[in-house]
Design a protein around this motif. Structure first.
Motif, mmCIF file in Angstrom:
data_model
loop_
_atom_site.group_PDB
_atom_site.id
_atom_site.type_symbol
_atom_site.label_atom_id
_atom_site.label_comp_id
_atom_site.label_asym_id
_atom_site.label_seq_id
_atom_site.Cartn_x
_atom_site.Cartn_y
_atom_site.Cartn_z
ATOM 1 N N UNK A 25 0.923 -1.552 -0.246
ATOM 2 C CA UNK A 25 -0.208 -0.199 0.398
ATOM 3 C C UNK A 25 0.804 1.406 0.335
ATOM 4 N N UNK A 26 1.891 0.913 0.368
ATOM 5 C CA UNK A 26 3.292 2.190 0.402
ATOM 6 C C UNK A 26 4.312 2.539 -1.079
ATOM 7 N N UNK A 27 3.217 1.572 -1.825
ATOM 8 C CA UNK A 27 4.350 1.760 -3.411
ATOM 9 C C UNK A 27 4.899 2.656 -3.389
ATOM 10 N N UNK A 28 3.601 4.527 -3.671
ATOM 11 C CA UNK A 28 4.466 5.554 -3.723
ATOM 12 C C UNK A 28 4.861 5.991 -3.713
ATOM 13 N N UNK A 60 0.278 7.246 -11.695
ATOM 14 C CA UNK A 60 1.311 9.094 -11.675
ATOM 15 C C UNK A 60 2.181 8.381 -11.019
ATOM 16 N N UNK A 61 3.062 6.949 -10.853
ATOM 17 C CA UNK A 61 3.967 6.776 -10.379
ATOM 18 C C UNK A 61 4.773 6.003 -11.181
ATOM 19 N N UNK A 62 4.601 5.718 -12.118
ATOM 20 C CA UNK A 62 5.514 5.873 -13.455
ATOM 21 C C UNK A 62 6.977 6.056 -12.747
ATOM 22 N N UNK A 63 7.678 6.360 -12.101
ATOM 23 C CA UNK A 63 9.332 6.698 -11.753
ATOM 24 C C UNK A 63 9.968 6.413 -10.477
ATOM 25 N N UNK A 64 8.450 5.173 -10.557
ATOM 26 C CA UNK A 64 8.852 4.392 -8.851
ATOM 27 C C UNK A 64 8.994 3.202 -9.533
ATOM 28 N N UNK A 65 8.466 2.902 -10.921
ATOM 29 C CA UNK A 65 8.996 1.411 -11.223
ATOM 30 C C UNK A 65 10.572 1.324 -11.718
#
Length: 317
Positions: free
Chosen positions: A185-188, A212-217
């Motif tokens: 649940x804290x993926x962002x 909106x969190x593509x930069x986290x992948x």
């Protein structure tokens, strides 16, 4: 050597003194001799980078179109000699380890993230680690016992298994936003490391993009830099032996020169990733445009989409 699933084989490699090790998540080029011709494919070590004896594991899944993987699955034995390149790749954890991390894999893509998991636990990392793996069924999960043992020994490791073809896993079906939220649940707030088959990679990218969190992948794609060639100093001729065709060397890649000569060799990515265009160079010297590496041995398999001739070359097309 042992088999963790019906279609895979895990090899324990003892490198020679020239081996300089690897960082968890990197890959190596593995060469084997098949009927007198060297064939090369990429594989990622699954062992901790902190391995004390210097040995490491490679898990090879036999693919229907994979000449090397099928050969290794059928023929790998104790004492087999493999050719190894130095480790390479940027799919690695940061030097300062994250407080939380999500590792996601599918199929044989488990190996680089398995290396990350083993490295973190070997280091005594106390941050939260979630390991999410996708497989058809439980019988198709590589390293299943090792994963369960690591989760049992380390209270900061949570293992989730998602089965796409049967019920019974922690999750069911393909990667979704619901799966992501259930796993982390804290993926962002931190990075996710992903390696797996194209469907999983595409599905995860779509979810991260939509949220909106593509930069986290972070993903492992084996993507090379753009291919450029310099045709100014090209000399010699290219002989396409099977087609009885000869043409002046234009300096372009062998795939492009074959097509310019009216031939239709098989190809896929045109970037040196998929190996569909692999052909046997029967004589001459070629240069790999990605790294400048020269191939000078006769009867050597090369990828014609990323190889340019250096002088006269004969290729079995």
């Amino acid at each position: 050597m042992h088999r963790t699933t019906r279609d895979s084989v895990t090899l324990t490699i003892r490198p020679n003194r020239r081996w300089r090790g690897f960082t968890a998540g990197q890959h190596v080029r593995v060469g084997v001799e098949i009927n007198g011709v060297r064939h090369t494919r990429y594989y990622s070590p699954a062992t901790s980078e902190r391995s004390r004896d210097g040995r490491f594991e490679l898990t090879v899944k036999a693919h229907d179109s994979g000449r090397v993987s099928r050969w290794l699955h059928a023929n790998a034995r104790r004492g087999l000699v493999l050719h190894l390149s130095p480790a390479e790749g940027e799919f690695t954890l940061p030097t300062t380890r994250p407080d939380r991390v999500l590792l996601v894999s599918g199929g044989s893509g488990i190996t680089p993230v398995m290396s990350m998991l083993r490295t973190l636990t070997d280091e005594g990392h106390r941050g939260e680690i979630v390991f999410l793996h996708y497989a058809y069924t439980e019988a198709d999960v590589p390293y299943l016992n090792a994963l369960r043992e690591l989760a049992a020994r380390h209270d900061n490791v949570r293992l989730l298994l998602a089965y796409t073809d049967v019920e019974g896993g922690d999750l069911h079906g393909f990667f979704t936003e619901e799966h992501l939220r259930a796993a982390a649940p804290w993926f962002a707030e931190t990075d996710t490391y992903l390696c797996g088959p194209p469907g999983l990679m595409a599905g995860a990218r779509q979810v991260f993009d939509r949220l909106g969190v593509a930069h986290r992948l972070r993903t492992e794609d084996f993507a090379p830099p753009p291919i450029t060639v310099d045709a100014e100093d090209a000399t010699g001729e290219v002989t396409f032996g099977r087609s009885a065709t000869t043409a002046p060397n234009s300096g372009r890649t062998l795939l492009e020169q074959a097509e310019a000569a009216g031939l239709k060799p098989e190809f896929g990515c045109r970037m040196g990733i998929c190996f569909t265009c692999t052909s046997v160079k029967t004589s001459g010297c070629t240069r790999d445009v990605r790294n400048g590496e020269l191939s000078t041995d006769p009867e050597e398999e090369i990828q014609i989409c990323v190889s340019v001739p250096v002088g006269d070359v004969a290729i079995d097309i």
